[in-house]
Design a protein around this motif. Structure first.
Motif, PDB file in Angstrom:
ATOM      1  N   GLY A 217      29.989  52.286 -23.188  1.00  0.00           N
ATOM      2  CA  GLY A 217      29.663  50.890 -22.870  1.00  0.00           C
ATOM      3  C   GLY A 217      29.236  50.682 -21.431  1.00  0.00           C
ATOM      4  O   GLY A 217      29.487  49.610 -20.854  1.00  0.00           O
ATOM      5  N   MET A 218      28.583  51.686 -20.841  1.00  0.00           N
ATOM      6  CA  MET A 218      28.205  51.580 -19.436  1.00  0.00           C
ATOM      7  C   MET A 218      26.960  50.715 -19.248  1.00  0.00           C
ATOM      8  O   MET A 218      26.092  50.634 -20.117  1.00  0.00           O
ATOM      9  CB  MET A 218      27.975  52.975 -18.841  1.00  0.00           C
ATOM     10  CG  MET A 218      29.232  53.803 -18.741  1.00  0.00           C
ATOM     11  SD  MET A 218      29.012  55.314 -17.742  1.00  0.00           S
ATOM     12  CE  MET A 218      27.995  56.304 -18.823  1.00  0.00           C
ATOM     13  N   VAL A 219      26.892  50.092 -18.078  1.00  0.00           N
ATOM     14  CA  VAL A 219      25.738  49.255 -17.716  1.00  0.00           C
ATOM     15  C   VAL A 219      25.155  49.788 -16.413  1.00  0.00           C
ATOM     16  O   VAL A 219      25.870  50.373 -15.596  1.00  0.00           O
ATOM     17  CB  VAL A 219      26.144  47.777 -17.541  1.00  0.00           C
ATOM     18  CG1 VAL A 219      26.646  47.199 -18.854  1.00  0.00           C
ATOM     19  CG2 VAL A 219      27.222  47.640 -16.460  1.00  0.00           C
ATOM     20  N   PRO A 220      23.829  49.632 -16.203  1.00  0.00           N
ATOM     21  CA  PRO A 220      23.234  50.132 -14.964  1.00  0.00           C
ATOM     22  C   PRO A 220      23.689  49.359 -13.741  1.00  0.00           C
ATOM     23  O   PRO A 220      23.956  48.159 -13.806  1.00  0.00           O
ATOM     24  CB  PRO A 220      21.724  49.955 -15.205  1.00  0.00           C
ATOM     25  CG  PRO A 220      21.594  49.015 -16.340  1.00  0.00           C
ATOM     26  CD  PRO A 220      22.850  49.056 -17.116  1.00  0.00           C
ATOM     27  N   VAL A 221      23.815  50.075 -12.622  1.00  0.00           N
ATOM     28  CA  VAL A 221      24.148  49.444 -11.338  1.00  0.00           C
ATOM     29  C   VAL A 221      23.195  49.984 -10.284  1.00  0.00           C
ATOM     30  O   VAL A 221      22.706  51.106 -10.387  1.00  0.00           O
ATOM     31  CB  VAL A 221      25.609  49.712 -10.916  1.00  0.00           C
ATOM     32  CG1 VAL A 221      26.573  48.990 -11.830  1.00  0.00           C
ATOM     33  CG2 VAL A 221      25.913  51.201 -10.909  1.00  0.00           C
TER      34      VAL A 221
END
Length: 323
Positions: A217-221
């Motif tokens: 469930g990772m999101v870009p940063v």
């Protein structure tokens, strides 16, 4: 310094020794390497002179590497002297972490900004296989020491190797949830004699990237000044996860670095055998000579690396360059 392809060079990686207390399989062959005699290794005073001239030309960041930099005596004093160079904005180090419990506090007090710690497995047996002689518990204590003294952000460099540690990536992501650790997955780079193993271990990170991002469930940063890493995080996590695809999707168009080897050669590109001897004909390091050598290396910097092209691999092992 602007090279002929328009890239601004402001980052110098400095190897201070070719010696190491580990024998990682992507860094040197099983039998080790023939170490350079002490007489051929740059003295700290020579390194300081090179950096001083480099900052006059635009160098803003330096990273101390090896081999393993903490096996060389006096490294804390080197950091103190580098910190006196006002134009340096960032002084960092790459280490295997084994000796950090002994040196972390002194390094922080001397002016080291942060550390990257090489850790390629969370399984003690696999860790020993990869390092050939390392104790997993020592590396973990090194990470704890770096966090305790505030060498932040503490980055964990993990070289992904097919059949060795590629099943552990999700476990590394879990590390970032509760600890301020920033894991970066790195593709295996074929260097020197270790290039013979690349067919066994190299795997493009895209084979894992999307699967891990979706499952965790990772999101870009967007992390400022984080180099070639493409970064993500689990929502609410303290740390981040980065992917460095040096082989499958190179980032040469934005490369801002050069490398200084422990024996005094400036390499415009990690993946090239082209080097410029920083010593003059009389074997000395002079201010004017260093300036000329930086300018020469700038002209020799290639547009991109040549890994695997026409079966090319750099002749030197990673431990002899300071990757």
């Amino acid at each position: 310094m602007i090279d002929k392809y328009g890239r601004s060079i402001d980052y110098l990686r400095i190897s201070i020794t070719d010696r190491c207390n580990l024998r990682c399989i992507y860094c040197m062959p099983p039998q080790g390497v023939t170490f350079k005699p002490h007489s051929s290794i740059l003295r700290y005073e020579e390194i300081i002179k090179i950096v001083e001239v480099g900052t006059e030309l635009g160098i803003k960041k330096v990273r101390i590497t090896g081999g393993e930099p903490l096996v060389r005596q006096g490294v804390v004093d080197l950091i103190k002297e580098l910190r006196k160079i006002s134009a340096l904005e960032d002084i960092t180090m790459t280490t295997n972490g084994v000796l950090l419990p002994k040196y972390a506090f002194a390094l922080k007090r001397a002016g080291l900004s942060r550390v990257n710690i090489s850790l390629d497995s969370l399984n003690p047996d696999t860790y020993k296989t990869i390092t050939r002689r390392g104790e997993f518990s020592q590396a973990i204590e090194g990470i704890k020491a770096a966090l305790e003294v505030g060498l932040n952000p503490v980055k964990i460099n993990t070289v992904v190797m097919k059949g060795l540690n590629d099943s552990e990536l999700e476990n590394f992501v879990e590390l970032t949830k509760d600890k301020d650790l920033h894991v970066r997955f790195i593709e295996y780079m074929p260097m020197g004699e270790t290039s013979l193993l690349s067919g066994n271990y190299y795997v493009p990170l895209n084979e894992f990237k999307e699967k891990i991002i979706n499952k965790m469930g990772m999101v870009p940063v967007n992390i400022k000044n984080n180099g070639p890493s493409k970064d993500f995080k689990v929502p609410g996590a303290k740390g981040t996860v980065g992917f460095i695809t040096a082989i499958s999707h190179n980032f040469c168009s934005t490369c801002n670095r050069m490398r200084l080897t422990a024996d005094g050669f400036l390499r415009p590109c990690l993946a090239s055998d082209v080097e410029v001897n920083m010593r003059d004909e009389d074997g000395k390091i002079s201010t004017e000579g260093v300036r000329e050598k930086f300018e020469k290396a700038l002209l020799l910097k290639p547009i991109s690396h040549n890994f695997y092209k026409n079966n090319f691999f750099p002749k030197k092992n990673m431990s002899q360059i300071g990757g």
